[in-house]
Structure formats: C-alpha cells, structure tokens
Design a protein around this motif. Sequence first.
Motif, short mmCIF file in Angstrom:
data_model
loop_
_atom_site.label_atom_id
_atom_site.label_comp_id
_atom_site.label_asym_id
_atom_site.label_seq_id
_atom_site.Cartn_x
_atom_site.Cartn_y
_atom_site.Cartn_z
N GLY A 276 0.69 -1.28 0.03
CA GLY A 276 0.00 -0.01 0.00
C GLY A 276 0.85 1.31 -0.10
O GLY A 276 2.09 1.20 -0.28
N SER A 277 0.23 2.38 0.09
CA SER A 277 0.88 3.68 0.09
C SER A 277 0.41 4.65 1.32
O SER A 277 -0.80 4.01 1.66
CB SER A 277 0.83 4.25 -1.29
N TYR A 291 -3.53 3.26 9.46
CA TYR A 291 -4.70 2.41 9.61
C TYR A 291 -4.76 1.44 8.33
O TYR A 291 -5.01 0.14 8.29
CB TYR A 291 -5.95 2.90 9.71
N ALA A 292 -4.83 1.80 7.10
CA ALA A 292 -4.92 1.50 5.85
C ALA A 292 -4.10 0.11 5.78
O ALA A 292 -4.20 -0.60 4.86
CB ALA A 292 -5.11 2.23 4.59
N CYS A 294 -2.01 -1.28 8.31
CA CYS A 294 -1.32 -1.87 9.44
C CYS A 294 -2.06 -3.25 9.59
O CYS A 294 -3.52 -3.36 9.45
CB CYS A 294 -1.91 -0.98 10.42
N PRO A 295 -1.24 -4.36 9.66
CA PRO A 295 -1.76 -5.66 10.02
C PRO A 295 -2.46 -5.71 11.42
O PRO A 295 -3.36 -6.87 11.43
CB PRO A 295 -0.76 -6.45 9.83
N ALA A 297 -4.64 -3.38 12.76
CA ALA A 297 -5.55 -2.36 12.89
C ALA A 297 -6.74 -2.80 13.64
O ALA A 297 -7.11 -3.95 13.55
CB ALA A 297 -5.93 -1.84 11.57
N MET A 298 -7.10 -1.87 14.30
CA MET A 298 -8.49 -2.29 15.20
C MET A 298 -9.41 -1.25 14.91
O MET A 298 -9.13 -0.16 14.25
CB MET A 298 -8.07 -2.34 16.63
N GLU A 299 -10.75 -1.39 15.44
CA GLU A 299 -11.78 -0.31 14.95
C GLU A 299 -11.43 1.05 15.53
O GLU A 299 -11.62 2.01 14.83
CB GLU A 299 -13.10 -0.96 15.64
#
Lengths: 337, 462, 312
Positions: A276-277, A291-292, A294-295, A297-299
């Motif tokens: 991603g970028s 967030y986009a 991140c492995p 990532a949480m709500e």
Amino acid sequence: MSENILEVTDLSVEFTTYGGTVKAVRDVSFNVERGKTLAIVGESGCGKSVTVQSIMGLTPTPPGKITSGSAKLNGREILGLPTREANQFRGVEIGMIFQDPMTSLNPTMTIGDQIAETLMVHRGKSRRDAFNQAVELLARTHIPEATKRAKQYPFEFSGGMLQRAMIAQSLACGPAILIADEPTTALDVTIQAQILEIMLELQRTENMSIILITHDLAVVARIADNVAVMYAGEIIESGSVDDIFYQSAHPYTVGLRSAMPSNTGDRDKQLLPIAGSPPDLFSPPKGCGYYARCPYAMEACHESAPDPYTLTEGHIARCWLHHDDAPPTDVIHRVTR
Amino acid sequence: MSVLDFSPARRTAQIEQLTRPSLSYWQDAWIRLRKNVRAIISLYIIILLGIFTALGPVLWQVDPALQDLNQVSQPPSLPKTAILVGQYEPWKGIVIEDFPPEAIEYLEMVDAPMGLRTSDHPTTQRVRLIWNPVHGASGYNIYRNQRYPEDFNDLGLPLGGTFAGNEVSYEDRLSLESRSYYYSVVPTDGFDEYESFSVVEIIPRTSITLDEARSRGLLPEGKTIGEEVSLKFHPFGTDYLGRDIMARLMEGARVSLFIGIFAPLFYVLFGVIYGGFAGYFGGQIDALLMRFADFVVALPFLLFMILFKIAFGIGPGESGIVPMLIALVLLSWPSTARLVRGQVLKIREQGYIDAARLLGGRHHYLVLRHIIPNTIGVILVTLTFAVPFAIFTEAFLSFIGMGVAPPHPSWGSMCNEGVKTMLSHPHELIFPAVFISITVLAFNLLGDGLTEALDSRMRARE
Amino acid sequence: MIVYTLKRLLAGVITVWFIATATFIAMHQVPGDPLLNDKAVSAEIRKNLERRYGLDKPITHQYLIFLRNMLPPNPDFGISFTQQNRRVNDIIKDHFPVSAILGLLAIFFSAAGGVLFGALTAIYRNRLPDIVIMFLVILGISVPSFVFAALGQLLLVNVNSLMGYSLIPVAGWGSFTHMLMPSLVLGLGTMALLTRLMRTSMLDVVNEDYIKTARAKGLSPQRIFFKHQLRNAILPVITVLGPQIAVITTGGFIVELVFAIPGLGRYFVQAVQQLDYTVIMGTTVFYGAFLVFMVIVVDILYGFIDPRVRVQ
Ligand SMILES: Nc1ncnc2c1ncn2[C@@H]1O[C@H](COP(=O)(O)OP(=O)(O)OP(=O)(O)O)[C@@H](O)[C@H]1O
Ligand code: SF4
Ligand SMILES: [Mg+2]
C-alpha cells in the motif's frame, strides 16, 4: 542525562497548493542532544525535509506556512524569525547539507570562494584569510591537494568530493548542529561510507550534534544515537536506537525493519515490503494514518488518532496497541502499566 | 472520549482507484489551452482576422485602388457630405482703382491690413481672400498655417503674394481640406516684408463639382449647385492618394496573411522532412545534412531575403509575393529541421521504434506511426511562432521597398507609405501598424498557450 | 580554449566563403546584364568595368576574380554603379562606424534593460510590476520596429513642440542626443526578448538547490541575489546576444531610414532600391562576415564568463 541543544515541539507545517492544503508536517516534537546523532527515518514524502527546512527557515512561504510549534536552539526560539535574525544562526550555529551535491553548489563560483563566503559574512574575515581557512576546511574533509582544489569550480569535482566540500562549507563557522538531509543518497555506495566516516570523525572532534535524514536503516543502526520514525507527516515512534531496533513499539517501525536487509545471521530472512501507500496528506484520516496498511489495525484506529504513549524514558510511540484495553500482539513491544 | 472498540478492524478491501479520468494527449492539451484566457482570446482574434480577410471584400465592395480625390488623407470619420459647386471659374481678383499701387514714400513701419475676410463662402475648391489696402504698402504676402500663428516667424506655409499696394485679394487652391486654416497677410514694400500681419481663421466647406459628382454616381436626381450631396463613406479614412484604407487593409491582409501562413507551412513542412530524414537515418547522412543546415543558418537572414528578392526579379505587373515566399522557405527551414531531428533522435533512443522494427514494421510506416505523432506538438508550436516571424519579414521588406510591389497593398507597404505622412495624417500609419501588431500578438500568445498546453514537463509537475 | 577559438574561426571563414558564394550566385541570377539597367553607363566606363570584373570571361573565371577581390587583408569591393567614382570600400569605411555606434548603443540599452526588467519581473513575480512589464514585453515583441521608429519620432516632435525649442533632434546624426532615440528604438525588440529570457532564467535559478544552500549558509537576500542568482541567470541571456546582433544590425536599416541617419544600412537600402550591384555585393559580404564573427566573439566572451566553458 545529556543536555538538549535543540528542542522542537508540536511543529506543524502546511502548503497551500491549487489542489488544496497539504498538511505536510503535523505536531512533530523531538530533541537533539549535544554531541549526539538524531536520525529521522521514514518513506519518501513523509515530511522529513520539510521538518528540518522549517526549522532552518528554508520552506518557501508562500506556499508553505508554519501553523504551530516551537523550536528552541539553546533555549532561544528560532522558528519564524525574520531573515536578518535567522541569518545569525543559519550557517553559524546550524550547518546544513543536502541530498544532491551536484546541484547544491553554485556552478559559477569556485569551491574555495563559496566556503570563504560563509566566513566573510559571519566572521567578518578578509577574503584572503577566509580563503585560506577554506583550504584548511577542505583538507579536514580529506580533499587531496586542497589548495589547488579550492580554486576549482563545482563541475571539476566528483560527487563525493562535492559532498565533502559541502560538509566543509557547513562546518566553516563551527556549528553546534549539522543537519544532513540524505547526504549520501545521490552517491556511490563506496563513497557513502567515506562521507559518513568523515561526518562521524568531525562530530567527535567538534562535539557537534547531527540530524541525519535517511532511508537507510543500516546507516541509522551504525551511527545514530536517537531515532525518530516519521509517517505521513507525524513522528509515530521515537527513542534511542536500541529502543527502535530491539523494542519496536509501532507496527510501521516493525514493517520498516522487515523491509531492511540485515547482516546478522538469519540468512533466510525474507524482506517484506510494506504493502500500500501512505495516506493523502491533503485530507489526513481522522484516525491513525497507518490504519489502511496496518496488519494489527483495530476499529478504534479508524475512529480516533492514537495518543502518544511513553513506554520508557524517551521512548514514545503513537499506537492504540499500547492502550491497556488493546489485545496483545506477538511483535510489538509493550509495557504494561 | 467515547469508548474505544479494540476489536480487529472490519476493513473492506480498499481498491485504490485513480480518480482522474485518463485523457488522451490531445484532449488534455485542449483542456489546458481552453483554460488559458489569453490564448483563447488570441484564437478568436485570429478567427476574426480570417473572416475580415475572407468575407471583408464581399461585404465591403470598394475598389482598393480607386482614388477618391475629394477625400485625400481623410482621417476615419462618419459619412461626409459635400456642397455642389460649378466648374472652377478663374477669378480676376480685386484691384482698388483709387489707391496707389506703389507706396508714395518709403515708410519704416506700416499697419497690418484691416478687414481680412473671404469674398464668398470658402470651399475646398477655392478660398478667396480679400482685405483693405494698407497705406504705404507696395504688395502683400499671404501665408497659411494649420494652427494659430504665435508670432511673425510662425506664419506657416508661404502661398504667394501680390505685387501692388492696391491688389488686395488672393485665391488659394492649394490642396485644401475641410479643416481650419489660419491665413495671414503681410504687407511688403515691394521686396521686403513689414513686421505686421493680420490673421483670419477659415474652414473651407468640402465641395464637389457637378460633373465630378455625376461621373462618380454621387448625384441624386434633381440636386443642383449649392445643395448638399453625401460623399463616399470611408470608415477608416483614406490614404494620401484618396484610396479607401479599409478596402486596402482587406486586400493587404490577403498578402500579409498569405505569406504569414503559407511560407511557414512550406518551410516547416520542408524542415520536418529534412530533419526527419536526417534523424531517422542518422550517421553520415545526418552529419552531412546537418552541416549544410548549419551553413544556411549562418546566412544573415534579412540580407539574403533582400538578395534573393533581387535575384528573382519582379517582372512588370507581378506582385512579388511568390519570390518572397520562395526566399522565406529557402532561408528558414533549418531551425525546424534541427528541432525535428532532435526529437526524432530522442524518440529513437527511447527504443520503441526498435521494438516496432523487430516486430516487422516497415520504414515509412514506422516513421508515420511513431515519430510524427510524437513530434507534431513541437511542430505545431513552431508553426504558430513562425507566422508572426513571416509577417514581420514581409512587413520589413515591404517597408524598405523590397517587398510586395505597388500598387498591390500589403500591411508592410501601407506602413511604408503611412510613415511619410505620419506627422500630418497619423491614421495612415496607425491602421496597418495596428493590424500587424494585433496579428503578431495573437499568434505569439497562442503560441505561448500551445507551448504550455503541450509541454509534458508541466503535466508531470502537477 | 585556444583550439576551440581556432576551430570556431575556421568555421567562420568557411561560412563567410559560403555567404560570398551565395551572394555571387544570387547576383548572377539577376535577369539581364547588371551593367545594362536604366542608369546608362558610358561605353568607356562599361569597358573598364567589364575588364575589371571579367564580365566578358566565363562565369567560373568571374567567380575567381570576385573571390580574389574579397580576400583580406585588403578586400576590394569595387566601385559604386550609381555614385560615380565612389569606392564601395570608402562607403563602408565612412558609414559603417555610424551604424556600429548606433548598434552598440542599442545592444547596451537592450542588454541593460533586459537584465534589469527581467530581474524585476522575477522579483515581483505575478505582482503588479511583473504584469505591467510582461505586458509591455509582449507589445515589444509584437510591434514592428518601424512602428517604434515612427512613434519615437512622433514623440520627439511632440516633446520639442511642447518645449518650444528643439530639445532632442528629431532626425539626423552628430551629437549624443541624436543617438538616443534611434538606438533606444532599435534596441526595443531585443530588450523585450531579453527581458522575457531573463525572467524565465531568474525563475529557474530561484528554484536551484544552490540558492537553498546559500540561504542555509545564512547569507543576506541581497547577497544571494547579486552573488548567486543574478550571475547564473545572466548566462543564458548572453548566449542569445550573438544572434541578436544580427537582428539589431538589420533593424538598423529601418531606423537609419526613418531617422535619416547616414549609416551603412541606409546606403545599403538605397543601393538595393537603385540596384547598385557592387554596393549590394560588397556590403552583403561585409555584413555577413561582420555578423559571423560577432557571433564567434560573443561565444568566446561567454567562455570567459562561464567557467564550465572556459576550462574545457
Ligand atoms: N513547496 C512545496 N509545495 C507543496 N507541497 C510541498 C512542498 N514541499 C513539500 N511539499 C509536500 O510536503 C510533503 C513532504 O515532503 P518532504 O520533502 O518533506 O518529504 P521527504 O520526507 O523529505 O521525502 P524524501 O525522502 O523524498 O525527500 C510532500 O508530500 C510534498 O507534497
Ligand atoms: S494505531 Fe492501530 S492502525 Fe495505527 S499503527 Fe497502531 S495498531 Fe496500527
Ligand atoms: Mg527530502
């Protein structure tokens, strides 16, 4: 505990362009200790250059604008000074070198004259004295035949020699801080090592601090004392070089490390690029910028921007994983309070 | 702060999409050009000029060579009228019988003539002045000025004189116009002037003789001497020979625009072929061809234009347009050739020509398929800037009398004629000069706009 | 540098030969006998001329005579057809200095003005001075030189009549005041071009890395402007001066004509109008050689200013 020579707090910089406002740097804080090296790492476009150039007062205004923050050099505010006052520390207390030495020197002025110019302006030396000192400075950066070389023009120098000349020039007035913005990116690998060696040597003899901007984590591991990791205009993790490498506390830092080749054992280790970028800085997300990609990532990460968590003295990370309620992960170093 | 949810993110796969629709090179360039207000205004001006040149002569059917002798060097104005007069009849003048023709005794000073006036209504056919005799004068000199004379040395044009103290009239028929004149009469002792004079302001009425009006079809039924008729309308005025400037501008536009457009077309075409050839084959051929081009570039351009014009010679009745065209083409192609060669070399280096060749493309197909579309932007820009250059060249040559041969008007030759009467009738210079300037300006601005619109560097910058 | 200069000079000589040959060919294309135009030449003069120019010999022979006559150090351009007994060499010698002074002044005006205004527009980029100057520049590029000449003269006439006496002479030659308006008018087009070039050049230089370096060194804006920006920005402007000399030289024809200046250009135009072949040929070759070598001179001078060229 060493003394902070430069303290930057909550620096934010914006650029007004036709496409909208770019929030290039957001709430960046870091300290530079006397005689130590701070490395700023991060991927291209994350705001590293803008950060240091804003401190130096080099961002073009407009389109640039420093919207908040302060930078204290030896306790004195240097952000947003008028040119005349800024020129009292630029080149004197803070020296700076740039990425591309080929284009960073005036092509129609001799190397010696360009170095001498700094001394003439700031130290009031005569042209002859300044030029002689320029020759000495060139010799100190290991330029052979410095006397002859000082009379030459930039196009007669190789890239590595030019970067040495740039270093010589920025050292002319014995600055307390040397800012090096990717000083070796444009150079051959073999030359890169030499340039770093010269910088380290001068740092030792002059007790000078260095802010080193680089993409190269191997370099960071070798010469940095402290590290600030930037992502999308923010410092998402900062700490000592050991903190960053052995107790990484942010998924992005972990990602960077896996994308870096290492020479310590582990031959089978796979290099993992980060997919991603980075987010669009025209409209940064309201949550975590990573967030986009991140492995972990949480709500919550989507909803609100993470607070900075101080893990140990001087080790700070901006990530929700350090929240007490967040689930533990395998790789992120966590301090439970 | 609200309660945070630390469950794993429910991310839907985010597909990154380019929000900008992808546009072809030309669409993109056109959109850019349209945003450039100056370029678009210039484009409209050029279209208007085209209409002026093409449709003008249809709408404004005035012969550009026809001389309207009633209205010579007429500034632009609304339609004019003239008073009908009879054939010119000689005037005997006035001699006062009981006044001595020679001064009886020589006087140091005499008075200025009193009662200076016209004997009847002054017209542009003639102005008849009369005055009262002056005691001690043996003759009078008559002057005409276009402004009020400040002093004795400022009386203006000497018209003539009478040689007796009792000859107290003068008839002026010297190229009269309908404007104010200041006539001065100075008494003399028969040889030298006395330093006294009187002045009268006279505005002659534009006049036309009955015969003339009839022969030019200006005479409506039933009009006779003393009545008014309307003269030919010259919206931009007339030149020093009484020719309609608007009609001449239209005719001149044909010459100037013809050269301005066709010379660049031809030489750019030749340059493209020459440069394309050199660049495509490269090596020895290229070196030889470009060396020759270098020599042609080194020729001083305007000097050789003049030389070629002389060499081609202009026969009687020819306008000299074609020789000028040929000379322009012969001297101007190298810059385009160099440009195109450079482009072709650059494209060749990029390798896709080789790729196409490997795929079995034939030579001329390769050239057309790849090189032309890639260079056409540069060629278009060159062409746009070549137009003002050609127009300037034509104007320059016509101005020094080496251009289009009279009586064919071109904007340049009109300027040449206009400069001669510049001080008294500036409009004869201003109109053609403005037309040249506007045309050149429009093409220059359009060229700037095109350069910007087609410049791919600018595309990358955004 | 010396080798470079010699190479350039050699190429220049070849170019001049090319110009001379082209002139010769062009003149021999003229329909009819060059001696047989309406300006009747007496039989004796005619015979002299024929012998002198070898007009009775084959064309290759004539060409060789022509070339030999042109050879330095004592080129002989022959005798004018229309001005009896006036040698073309003398015409050039008498009138070229006038044109040269006019041209030099024009170059000076245009270069000084171009650099000054170009720098101003760059400093005030997109603000009022920039907009005004660039508007004038576009005008300067689009208005033909003879219009400027005419307007310049008109202006002088009006100024003089306003003053009530002849403050600045409207035409003619002699004093410095005679030279002012013509050279200004002559330099105007070039000035516009140079201004435009200087502006682009300045804006390019502002974005160069070495300007950022200079700022990081703590130099004052004035010092950066004069020591770093201006010098680098002027370089591309100098490179076009050579070709612009040709523009100014030919532009001089018109200005000399309008202002009644006794320069070579006016005589050349006169010769062209009267088809005075020897004068045309002589002055064309002279002008050609002059312009070719001016371009070389400017290029060599440029070498002294730009170290990148000088050292190589
Ligand atoms: N003059 C400017 N005008 C507009 N935007 C700018 C300008 N300078 C920088 N930016 C924006 O600021 C952001 C950060 O740029 P910066 O040069 O600091 O990145 P960087 O981290 O130094 O990257 P790199 O490693 O490529 O040097 C970029 O995304 C860029 O779009
Ligand atoms: S805050 Fe959330 S998204 Fe951001 S780095 Fe930490 S875990 Fe990843
Ligand atoms: Mg950077």
